[in-house]
Design a protein around this motif. Sequence first.
Motif, PDB file in Angstrom:
ATOM      1  N   UNK A 146      -3.537  16.087  -3.027  1.00 25.68           N
ATOM      2  CA  UNK A 146      -2.750  14.880  -3.241  1.00 25.68           C
ATOM      3  C   UNK A 146      -1.577  15.197  -4.165  1.00 25.68           C
ATOM      4  N   UNK A 147      -0.432  14.644  -3.883  1.00 21.36           N
ATOM      5  CA  UNK A 147       0.716  14.746  -4.779  1.00 21.36           C
ATOM      6  C   UNK A 147       0.621  13.637  -5.826  1.00 21.36           C
ATOM      7  N   UNK A 148       1.149  13.890  -7.005  1.00 23.30           N
ATOM      8  CA  UNK A 148       1.131  12.907  -8.084  1.00 23.30           C
ATOM      9  C   UNK A 148       2.203  13.268  -9.102  1.00 23.30           C
ATOM     10  N   UNK A 149       2.527  12.321  -9.972  1.00 23.05           N
ATOM     11  CA  UNK A 149       3.467  12.597 -11.057  1.00 23.05           C
ATOM     12  C   UNK A 149       2.793  13.446 -12.135  1.00 23.05           C
ATOM     13  N   UNK A 180       4.376  16.746  -8.678  1.00 22.85           N
ATOM     14  CA  UNK A 180       5.611  16.796  -7.905  1.00 22.85           C
ATOM     15  C   UNK A 180       6.719  16.138  -8.726  1.00 22.85           C
ATOM     16  N   UNK A 181       7.828  16.849  -8.969  1.00 22.09           N
ATOM     17  CA  UNK A 181       8.943  16.215  -9.678  1.00 22.09           C
ATOM     18  C   UNK A 181       9.444  14.997  -8.892  1.00 22.09           C
ATOM     19  N   UNK A 182       9.765  13.943  -9.572  1.00 24.81           N
ATOM     20  CA  UNK A 182      10.284  12.717  -8.956  1.00 24.81           C
ATOM     21  C   UNK A 182       9.315  12.114  -7.940  1.00 24.81           C
ATOM     22  N   UNK A 183       8.011  12.244  -8.197  1.00 26.13           N
ATOM     23  CA  UNK A 183       6.989  11.682  -7.318  1.00 26.13           C
ATOM     24  C   UNK A 183       7.240  10.192  -7.098  1.00 26.13           C
ATOM     25  N   UNK A 223      -4.735   5.727  -9.151  1.00 29.17           N
ATOM     26  CA  UNK A 223      -3.683   5.535 -10.147  1.00 29.17           C
ATOM     27  C   UNK A 223      -2.312   6.092  -9.763  1.00 29.17           C
ATOM     28  N   UNK A 224      -2.253   6.994  -8.786  1.00 27.39           N
ATOM     29  CA  UNK A 224      -0.963   7.517  -8.318  1.00 27.39           C
ATOM     30  C   UNK A 224      -0.450   6.746  -7.108  1.00 27.39           C
ATOM     31  N   UNK A 225      -1.209   5.737  -6.650  1.00 30.78           N
ATOM     32  CA  UNK A 225      -0.771   4.905  -5.533  1.00 30.78           C
ATOM     33  C   UNK A 225      -1.325   5.288  -4.176  1.00 30.78           C
ATOM     34  N   UNK A 226      -2.132   6.353  -4.077  1.00 28.94           N
ATOM     35  CA  UNK A 226      -2.698   6.749  -2.784  1.00 28.94           C
ATOM     36  C   UNK A 226      -3.725   5.722  -2.337  1.00 28.94           C
TER      37      UNK A 226
END
Length: 132
Positions: A22-25, A64-67, A118-121
Motif C-alpha cells: 500500500x502507498x501512504x504518506x 510516497x512523496x505527495x501521496x 488511516x491513509x484512505x485505502x
Amino acid sequence: MTTTDTPSTAAAPVASLAMITLDAAETEPIAQFWSAVLGWPIVHLSEQYAMLTGPSHALGIGAIPDYQRPSWPDDGRKQFHLDLAVEDLDAAAARCVELGAERPSQQPGETWIVLRDPAGHAFCLTDAAAWG
C-alpha cells in the motif's frame, strides 16, 4: 467454467502472490493500524518502508512523496480493495474505527461494511460465514 474449474491444458503459474504493498504518506501509522487489525507483526519499519508478515503473505507500506488519499465513494476509480472476513461485522467495524479507520456514511450494501484505513485505502469487512 466455474471459478473453481481449471482447464486441463492450463500452464503452470508464472508467479505466486508474496505481498501486497500500500502507498501512504507515512509508513508507521499505517503499519501500526494494519498490524492491530490483522494481528500480523511488523518485521521492518523505516520512514520509507514497512512490512508486516502474515501466515502466507506479507503486507508492505511504502512512503510516497505527495501521496493523495483515495476517495470514497470513488465513482469507479478505486483500483482494488481488501475484503476481510470477520465473525461479527459491527464489533469488527467498531474496533477498526477505534484503531483509526473511518466509516464513510455511504455504504453500498448490508452484508459488508466499507471502511477506510488511516491513509484512505478502502477495505471491506464481510461475514466470515459467507466465505465457507
